[in-house]
Write a protein that holds these residues in place. Structure first.
Motif, PDB file in Angstrom:
ATOM      1  N   GLN A   8      28.275  28.230  15.585  1.00  0.00           N
ATOM      2  CA  GLN A   8      27.115  28.950  16.085  1.00  0.00           C
ATOM      3  C   GLN A   8      27.166  29.089  17.595  1.00  0.00           C
ATOM      4  O   GLN A   8      28.030  28.526  18.272  1.00  0.00           O
ATOM      5  CB  GLN A   8      25.835  28.235  15.658  1.00  0.00           C
ATOM      6  CG  GLN A   8      25.625  28.306  14.139  1.00  0.00           C
ATOM      7  CD  GLN A   8      24.326  27.679  13.718  1.00  0.00           C
ATOM      8  OE1 GLN A   8      24.102  26.518  13.973  1.00  0.00           O
ATOM      9  NE2 GLN A   8      23.476  28.440  13.074  1.00  0.00           N
ATOM     10  N   ALA A   9      26.222  29.854  18.111  1.00  0.00           N
ATOM     11  CA  ALA A   9      26.130  30.042  19.546  1.00  0.00           C
ATOM     12  C   ALA A   9      25.866  28.712  20.233  1.00  0.00           C
ATOM     13  O   ALA A   9      25.371  27.766  19.617  1.00  0.00           O
ATOM     14  CB  ALA A   9      24.998  31.036  19.851  1.00  0.00           C
ATOM     15  N   THR A  35      25.643  36.008   6.998  1.00  0.00           N
ATOM     16  CA  THR A  35      25.439  36.300   8.413  1.00  0.00           C
ATOM     17  C   THR A  35      24.416  37.425   8.545  1.00  0.00           C
ATOM     18  O   THR A  35      24.263  38.250   7.651  1.00  0.00           O
ATOM     19  CB  THR A  35      26.760  36.717   9.102  1.00  0.00           C
ATOM     20  OG1 THR A  35      27.389  37.769   8.356  1.00  0.00           O
ATOM     21  CG2 THR A  35      27.712  35.535   9.201  1.00  0.00           C
ATOM     22  N   PHE A  69      24.407  39.782  11.032  1.00  0.00           N
ATOM     23  CA  PHE A  69      25.125  41.013  11.350  1.00  0.00           C
ATOM     24  C   PHE A  69      26.224  41.234  10.317  1.00  0.00           C
ATOM     25  O   PHE A  69      27.008  40.330  10.016  1.00  0.00           O
ATOM     26  CB  PHE A  69      25.696  40.961  12.767  1.00  0.00           C
ATOM     27  CG  PHE A  69      24.639  41.021  13.835  1.00  0.00           C
ATOM     28  CD1 PHE A  69      24.026  42.223  14.165  1.00  0.00           C
ATOM     29  CD2 PHE A  69      24.235  39.873  14.506  1.00  0.00           C
ATOM     30  CE1 PHE A  69      23.032  42.288  15.138  1.00  0.00           C
ATOM     31  CE2 PHE A  69      23.252  39.923  15.486  1.00  0.00           C
ATOM     32  CZ  PHE A  69      22.649  41.130  15.800  1.00  0.00           C
ATOM     33  N   GLY A 128      32.276  37.192  13.775  1.00  0.00           N
ATOM     34  CA  GLY A 128      31.189  36.437  13.170  1.00  0.00           C
ATOM     35  C   GLY A 128      30.453  37.175  12.077  1.00  0.00           C
ATOM     36  O   GLY A 128      29.266  36.952  11.858  1.00  0.00           O
ATOM     37  N   LEU A 169      26.900  43.119  20.992  1.00  0.00           N
ATOM     38  CA  LEU A 169      26.798  42.315  19.772  1.00  0.00           C
ATOM     39  C   LEU A 169      26.802  40.826  20.111  1.00  0.00           C
ATOM     40  O   LEU A 169      25.964  40.061  19.603  1.00  0.00           O
ATOM     41  CB  LEU A 169      27.959  42.649  18.836  1.00  0.00           C
ATOM     42  CG  LEU A 169      28.163  41.705  17.645  1.00  0.00           C
ATOM     43  CD1 LEU A 169      26.959  41.734  16.714  1.00  0.00           C
ATOM     44  CD2 LEU A 169      29.445  42.064  16.900  1.00  0.00           C
ATOM     45  N   ARG A 170      27.726  40.402  20.964  1.00  0.00           N
ATOM     46  CA  ARG A 170      27.804  38.995  21.347  1.00  0.00           C
ATOM     47  C   ARG A 170      26.515  38.523  22.013  1.00  0.00           C
ATOM     48  O   ARG A 170      26.048  37.401  21.785  1.00  0.00           O
ATOM     49  CB  ARG A 170      28.981  38.788  22.311  1.00  0.00           C
ATOM     50  CG  ARG A 170      30.358  38.968  21.713  1.00  0.00           C
ATOM     51  CD  ARG A 170      30.543  38.134  20.475  1.00  0.00           C
ATOM     52  NE  ARG A 170      31.942  37.969  20.098  1.00  0.00           N
ATOM     53  CZ  ARG A 170      32.323  37.498  18.926  1.00  0.00           C
ATOM     54  NH1 ARG A 170      31.416  37.155  18.027  1.00  0.00           N
ATOM     55  NH2 ARG A 170      33.604  37.361  18.646  1.00  0.00           N
ATOM     56  N   TRP A 184      23.509  39.570  21.482  1.00  0.00           N
ATOM     57  CA  TRP A 184      22.455  39.378  20.494  1.00  0.00           C
ATOM     58  C   TRP A 184      22.751  38.208  19.559  1.00  0.00           C
ATOM     59  O   TRP A 184      21.818  37.516  19.115  1.00  0.00           O
ATOM     60  CB  TRP A 184      22.236  40.668  19.706  1.00  0.00           C
ATOM     61  CG  TRP A 184      21.422  41.653  20.474  1.00  0.00           C
ATOM     62  CD1 TRP A 184      21.831  42.842  20.997  1.00  0.00           C
ATOM     63  CD2 TRP A 184      20.042  41.508  20.843  1.00  0.00           C
ATOM     64  NE1 TRP A 184      20.795  43.458  21.670  1.00  0.00           N
ATOM     65  CE2 TRP A 184      19.690  42.668  21.586  1.00  0.00           C
ATOM     66  CE3 TRP A 184      19.081  40.531  20.623  1.00  0.00           C
ATOM     67  CZ2 TRP A 184      18.417  42.858  22.101  1.00  0.00           C
ATOM     68  CZ3 TRP A 184      17.797  40.714  21.140  1.00  0.00           C
ATOM     69  CH2 TRP A 184      17.476  41.855  21.865  1.00  0.00           C
ATOM     70  N   GLN A 185      24.000  37.974  19.246  1.00  0.00           N
ATOM     71  CA  GLN A 185      24.317  36.799  18.432  1.00  0.00           C
ATOM     72  C   GLN A 185      23.852  35.528  19.125  1.00  0.00           C
ATOM     73  O   GLN A 185      23.291  34.627  18.475  1.00  0.00           O
ATOM     74  CB  GLN A 185      25.830  36.745  18.167  1.00  0.00           C
ATOM     75  CG  GLN A 185      26.298  37.779  17.150  1.00  0.00           C
ATOM     76  CD  GLN A 185      27.811  37.833  17.031  1.00  0.00           C
ATOM     77  OE1 GLN A 185      28.524  37.646  18.017  1.00  0.00           O
ATOM     78  NE2 GLN A 185      28.311  38.101  15.829  1.00  0.00           N
ATOM     79  N   LYS A 186      24.054  35.451  20.413  1.00  0.00           N
ATOM     80  CA  LYS A 186      23.618  34.259  21.160  1.00  0.00           C
ATOM     81  C   LYS A 186      22.098  34.213  21.268  1.00  0.00           C
ATOM     82  O   LYS A 186      21.479  33.150  21.120  1.00  0.00           O
ATOM     83  CB  LYS A 186      24.272  34.250  22.537  1.00  0.00           C
ATOM     84  CG  LYS A 186      25.780  34.059  22.474  1.00  0.00           C
ATOM     85  CD  LYS A 186      26.426  34.201  23.848  1.00  0.00           C
ATOM     86  CE  LYS A 186      27.945  34.064  23.737  1.00  0.00           C
ATOM     87  NZ  LYS A 186      28.627  34.267  25.045  1.00  0.00           N
ATOM     88  N   ARG A 197      22.843  33.242  16.265  1.00  0.00           N
ATOM     89  CA  ARG A 197      23.681  33.606  15.124  1.00  0.00           C
ATOM     90  C   ARG A 197      25.114  33.153  15.353  1.00  0.00           C
ATOM     91  O   ARG A 197      25.514  32.863  16.475  1.00  0.00           O
ATOM     92  CB  ARG A 197      23.675  35.132  14.918  1.00  0.00           C
ATOM     93  CG  ARG A 197      22.315  35.723  14.603  1.00  0.00           C
ATOM     94  CD  ARG A 197      21.760  35.249  13.276  1.00  0.00           C
ATOM     95  NE  ARG A 197      21.007  34.021  13.400  1.00  0.00           N
ATOM     96  CZ  ARG A 197      20.683  33.223  12.395  1.00  0.00           C
ATOM     97  NH1 ARG A 197      21.088  33.523  11.172  1.00  0.00           N
ATOM     98  NH2 ARG A 197      19.982  32.146  12.592  1.00  0.00           N
ATOM     99  N   THR A 233      29.005  33.316  16.013  1.00  0.00           N
ATOM    100  CA  THR A 233      29.852  34.193  16.808  1.00  0.00           C
ATOM    101  C   THR A 233      31.270  34.259  16.265  1.00  0.00           C
ATOM    102  O   THR A 233      32.036  35.151  16.615  1.00  0.00           O
ATOM    103  CB  THR A 233      29.903  33.723  18.272  1.00  0.00           C
ATOM    104  OG1 THR A 233      30.353  32.356  18.311  1.00  0.00           O
ATOM    105  CG2 THR A 233      28.519  33.819  18.908  1.00  0.00           C
TER     106      THR A 233
END
Length: 455
Positions: free
Chosen positions: A4-5, A51, A53, A93, A412-413, A415-417, A421, A423
């Motif tokens: 995860q982030a 996931t 995304f 991810g 995208l990265r 928003w994952q962080k 979410r 990565t």
């Protein structure tokens, strides 16, 4: 568990709940502490997909009006690059991908050859990606008439065999889309004459849509004969149509397109309309809404409607459109296709996520956003690359080299962080239950508001 982030915590709430049930019978502080943990994690929000995304690959197999049978999997070389394509999703991810089973290539007069999807299955197994299988992506066998009852029985038989094939080769859970974009398919095949069956009247569109709904329901039932707990994602564009400013006489027609036509296929699958066809909430299951800028349109009496310009004051926010689908069905939802174009891809993603968070904060049960396609695709009409994927396709001799579009990946990265979410997928991305509470918490923390400036 997932990687995860930074700062992410995942205590495995179902494991804690199970431990709590075992230990809560004890006395003193043990009982109090475990009950607190159990109650806390019972209030969490398990997700449907591994996931948040997702992604996917263009897999149309239609017969095009002046080019014969098309196979977009071959045109994008996804059949050749399946391993690399799924390795890409793993590195980003994403543990779920939309993928097609090419019905017209698989089903030869009721005899089946599924070898075309073997490279995809091998890559999915290697990289731990779960597919949402599109069973009919605008294409059907040459010897079938979609207006016949044979179309429905053949489709059900094919779905049954496909379910047997994939369930014997891939781990579950299993996700299927029986017929992709029933409403849009009915337009391009029933009224606009772009693809087979090349009809060109509203009446043919209406009839084709009914037939596709019948086939989809039959497909759901056939798949669940083999996999009783299979999940269904029924995807269609989420649109708004408005009348031209100088044609108030078209307001009723435009409103009908928005409020009735957009939803009729889902209504039938849900059982709200034509209940004699066998629709039900569990048949509709998961509502997949496809979202593009050209989904907001000005009504035209003949042919496709005209997309609104980005600064048109008649545009509705994506959140408002999602609310229409949510209030109508109260079923789990995903944004099942969305992408910007060229240099606008990262801005589009930002706006879609912000609108999605506004929807989540309003209580909508949104389980994911599918960045589609993972690799670029050609414009159906002129063959030019659209530059709408996570990766562009760059010719290199006979090959199409995958080149990630860096600004899109960076967004995208981010928003994952922001949403806590994953990565990058670890060795077993399915070892712990999926948890969406972080997305819900982020929606409350960020307090995004719907607005018209989302594309």
């Amino acid at each position: 568990m997932h990687k995860q982030a930074p700062g992410a915590k995942d205590l495995g709430y179902k494991k804690i709940y199970a431990a709590g049930k075992r230990l809560a019978a004890g006395a003193g502080w043990h009982r109090v502490y475990i009950n607190c943990l159990t109650n806390k994690y019972m209030a969490r929000h398990p997700g449907i997909f591994p996931t948040f995304f997702l992604s996917g690959f263009e897999c149309s197999t239609f017969v095009w009006k002046d080019q014969g049978r098309r196979n977009l999997v071959a045109e994008t070389q996804h059949d050749h690059y399946a391993d690399a394509d799924y390795e890409l999703l793993r590195s980003l991810g994403m543990a779920v991908s939309r993928e097609g089973i090419p019905w017209p290539m698989v089903d030869k007069a009721g005899a089946y050859d599924f070898s075309a999807i073997d490279p995809m299955i091998a890559a999915m197994e290697k990289h731990c990606i779960l597919p949402i299988w599109d069973m009919c992506h605008y294409g059907y066998p040459d010897d079938l008439d979609p207006f016949s009852e044979t179309f429905i029985t053949r489709f059900a038989a094919y779905c049954r065999e496909a379910a047997r094939y994939v369930s014997s080769r891939l781990r579950g859970p299993y996700y299927f889309t029986p017929i992709n974009e029933i409403t849009f398919f009915a337009f391009i095949g029933g009224e606009w004459g772009w693809v087979a069956p090349f009809r060109k009247t509203k009446e043919d569109r209406f009839q084709l849509r009914i037939q596709l709904c019948k086939a989809a329901i039959a497909g759901v039932n056939a798949i669940r004969e083999v996999i009783p707990d299979a999940r269904m994602v029924h995807m269609d564009p989420l649109v708004q149509v408005v009348a031209p400013r100088d044609r108030p006489d078209l307001e009723a027609a435009a409103r009908h397109e928005t409020e009735v036509d957009t939803f009729l296929a889902w209504d039938i699958l849900y059982g709200r309309e034509h209940p004699e066809l066998g629709g039900a909430p569990e048949v509709l299951d998961i509502v997949g809404v496809n979202n593009y800028s050209f989904g907001q349109m000005e009504y035209r009496e003949q042919g496709p409607h005209q997309a609104l310009s980005p600064d048109d004051d008649r545009i509705k926010s994506l959140c408002d459109l999602l609310k229409c689908a949510w209030e109508r069905y109260r079923r789990p939802m995903i944004i099942s296709e969305t992408s910007g174009m060229e240099e606008g891809r990262e801005d589009w993603l930002r706006d879609v996520v912000e609108e999605s968070l506004a929807a989540v904060d309003m209580g909508m049960d949104l389980h994911g956003i599918c960045l589609f396609p993972a690799v670029d695709m050609p414009d159906w009409h002129n063959g030019k690359w659209l530059h709408n994927g996570i990766c562009d396709l760059v010719p290199q001799g006979k090959d199409l080299r995958r080149v990630p579009y860096a600004p899109f990946v960076a967004e995208l990265r981010r928003w994952q962080k922001e949403l806590n979410r994953v990565t990058e997928l670890d060795e077993n991305p399915f070892s712990d239950p999926v948890e969406l509470q972080d997305v819900i918490d982020a929606a409350k923390r960020l307090n995004k508001q719907p607005d018209q400036n989302w594309h």
